[in-house]
Scaffold this motif. Structure first.
Motif, PDB file in Angstrom:
ATOM      1  N   GLY A 273      51.212  35.522  37.803  1.00  0.00           N
ATOM      2  CA  GLY A 273      50.857  36.880  36.902  1.00  0.00           C
ATOM      3  C   GLY A 273      49.901  37.457  36.724  1.00  0.00           C
ATOM      4  N   PHE A 274      48.788  37.059  37.207  1.00  0.00           N
ATOM      5  CA  PHE A 274      47.494  37.734  37.049  1.00  0.00           C
ATOM      6  C   PHE A 274      47.289  38.780  37.879  1.00  0.00           C
ATOM      7  N   ASP A 275      47.344  39.926  37.415  1.00  0.00           N
ATOM      8  CA  ASP A 275      47.098  41.108  38.500  1.00  0.00           C
ATOM      9  C   ASP A 275      45.653  41.354  38.712  1.00  0.00           C
ATOM     10  N   GLU A 276      45.411  42.418  39.736  1.00  0.00           N
ATOM     11  CA  GLU A 276      44.192  42.527  39.989  1.00  0.00           C
ATOM     12  C   GLU A 276      43.021  43.281  38.881  1.00  0.00           C
ATOM     13  N   MET A 277      41.812  42.681  38.650  1.00  0.00           N
ATOM     14  CA  MET A 277      41.126  43.081  37.525  1.00  0.00           C
ATOM     15  C   MET A 277      39.724  43.487  38.200  1.00  0.00           C
ATOM     16  N   VAL A 278      39.418  44.619  38.199  1.00  0.00           N
ATOM     17  CA  VAL A 278      38.228  45.191  38.558  1.00  0.00           C
ATOM     18  C   VAL A 278      37.073  45.717  37.639  1.00  0.00           C
ATOM     19  N   PHE A 279      35.705  45.500  38.081  1.00  0.00           N
ATOM     20  CA  PHE A 279      34.847  46.189  36.941  1.00  0.00           C
ATOM     21  C   PHE A 279      33.707  46.885  37.890  1.00  0.00           C
ATOM     22  N   ASN A 280      33.400  47.913  37.274  1.00  0.00           N
ATOM     23  CA  ASN A 280      32.306  48.744  37.844  1.00  0.00           C
ATOM     24  C   ASN A 280      31.096  48.452  37.508  1.00  0.00           C
ATOM     25  N   ILE A 281      30.364  48.419  38.655  1.00  0.00           N
ATOM     26  CA  ILE A 281      28.832  47.673  37.885  1.00  0.00           C
ATOM     27  C   ILE A 281      27.627  48.597  38.491  1.00  0.00           C
ATOM     28  N   TYR A 282      26.595  48.730  37.796  1.00  0.00           N
ATOM     29  CA  TYR A 282      25.349  49.459  38.415  1.00  0.00           C
ATOM     30  C   TYR A 282      24.409  48.313  38.272  1.00  0.00           C
ATOM     31  N   PRO A 283      24.018  47.729  39.301  1.00  0.00           N
ATOM     32  CA  PRO A 283      23.048  46.721  39.084  1.00  0.00           C
ATOM     33  C   PRO A 283      21.386  47.203  38.800  1.00  0.00           C
ATOM     34  N   TYR A 284      20.917  46.146  38.543  1.00  0.00           N
ATOM     35  CA  TYR A 284      19.419  46.537  38.313  1.00  0.00           C
ATOM     36  C   TYR A 284      18.714  45.936  39.607  1.00  0.00           C
TER      37      TYR A 284
END
Length: 402
Positions: A273-284
């Motif tokens: 039941g886990f749906d896709e989880m996405v995060f937007n990242i700006y790295p150093y």
């Protein structure tokens, strides 16, 4: 008139860049070359080289009939990639560690059997099982209808067979093996992009480099985007596995991802039941704008790392798909020029880049298999050095909505 004197040493220097290599052309549609099943070893190039083999196999049966797979093997390290599927890297294995995942798609699906516009523009998923697939280059991101057309999920490159395929093996140390293929994205009145996509590997190493050069061969300025969708499952991914990166800013892709902001650095085990989880990242990045990211298992003795340059690839998408094993238990570390929003949103937020007529742009990424606690700790410490005492900003709201 001045006469430029060229010494013998200079002549030898010029020659050395090209002479000490053996080149094997496996595919060239202009010359009518299609070698098919083929193999070489270090014995065919240099007796001094570490033991290796490079093999090309034409698959049979089912949806993978006609797909070709190149396998590079050296010292128990195995890389598999498919020139039929846009030079995508299928899997990498060595020292008890696998970089890759178990997709329900268990064939190397020939693009001839995929309709990218099916299921509302997400037909791309019918072939998705690679460790690394190129999402681009004409566009990338989620499917959307705009400009009188369907921008299908993650573009065309990953489902484009190469028009040329070359294996280059250096005759002198470090005896680098390079596999390069020409991906053509050409549509009348629309696109005229050519990409030389390559993978280079030094026999015996536990890392390899991807180097792509994209050129606009047309007479008009054109958009381009790329996401290097890099995917890892078991044995690296497990309950309490860690994502480690020098993060400047992180935000949720959508409202569902807001629920995971407190635990973005760790993973669940397989969860129905886990749906896709996405995060937007700006790295150093470091002083050369190089950065490194990694995923490691709970005990910190198995992992995978990616190094890339933020001038080339300024953003990173973190994709968590910790669903059941049969559904596809996987995480994606995805360096890119854009996030995974539809191209319409990426244009509005000014992350879609442009290529002038005749202009080229290049991308270089180094992937490293991390086996053993020391290898994992060393890579983790390199990331910590980039982060230093710089803070991570956690933004609680998505930057856009589809």
């Amino acid at each position: 008139m001045k006469v430029k004197i060229i010494s013998l040493a200079m002549i030898l220097s010029f020659a050395s860049s090209n002479a000490f290599a053996k080149e094997f052309v496996l595919i060239d549609n202009e010359q009518g070359i299609s070698t098919g099943n083929w193999s070489i070893s270090n014995k065919d190039t240099s007796v001094k080289a570490p033991a290796f083999t490079v093999q090309n196999a034409v698959l049979t049966g089912g949806k993978q009939a006609g797909s070709e797979v190149i396998t590079i093997t050296s010292g128990g390290f195995v890389i598999k990639l498919s020139p039929t599927r846009g030079m995508g890297i299928l899997s990498v294995e060595g020292d008890g560690v696998r970089m890759g995942w178990d997709s329900p798609v268990n064939e190397v699906v020939n693009p001839a059997n995929i309709n990218l516009e099916s299921r509302g523009g997400i037909g791309w998923l019918e072939g998705f099982n690679e460790m690394m697939v190129r999402c681009g280059f004409e566009w990338t991101g989620h499917a959307v209808e705009a400009d009188g057309m369907m921008y299908t999920l993650h573009g065309n490159a990953g489902n484009t067979p190469v028009s040329k395929l070359i294996v280059d093996v250096k005759d002198t140390a470090p005896y680098t093996i390079t596999v390069k293929g020409l991906i053509k994205e050409k549509t009348f009145k629309k696109s005229n992009l050519e990409t030389w996509a390559s993978l280079s590997y030094v026999p015996g190493a536990r890392s390899f480099t991807v180097h792509d050069v994209v050129t606009n061969q047309g007479d008009y300025e054109r958009d381009y985007q790329i996401i290097y969708h890099s995917n890892f499952g078991m044995p690296i991914l497990e309950q309490d596995a860690q994502f480690i990166a020098p993060v400047k800013e992180i935000s949720p892709f959508n409202d569902y991802a807001k629920e995971g902001l407190k635990t973005w650095q760790t993973y669940l085990g397989p969860t129905k039941g886990f749906d896709e989880m996405v995060f937007n990242i700006y790295p150093y990045g470091d002083d050369k704008n190089q950065t490194k990211v990694m995923v490691a298992n709970k005990t910190g003795d198995k992992g995978a790392g990616i190094e890339f340059n933020l001038d080339q690839l300024p953003v990173l998408s973190l994709w968590k798909n910790t669903d059941t094993l049969k559904q596809g238990y996987v995480t994606g570390l995805e360096p890119g020029t854009s996030f995974a929003y539809p191209v319409t949103i990426e244009r509005e937020q000014q992350r879609v880049r442009k290529l002038a007529p005749g202009q080229s742009v290049e991308f270089t990424l180094t992937y490293r298999l991390l086996a053993g606690k020391k290898a994992v700790d060393d890579y983790k410490n390199q990331i910590k050095t980039i982060q230093g005492d710089q803070l991570t900003t956690v933004v609680e709201e998505p930057m856009a909505y589809e």
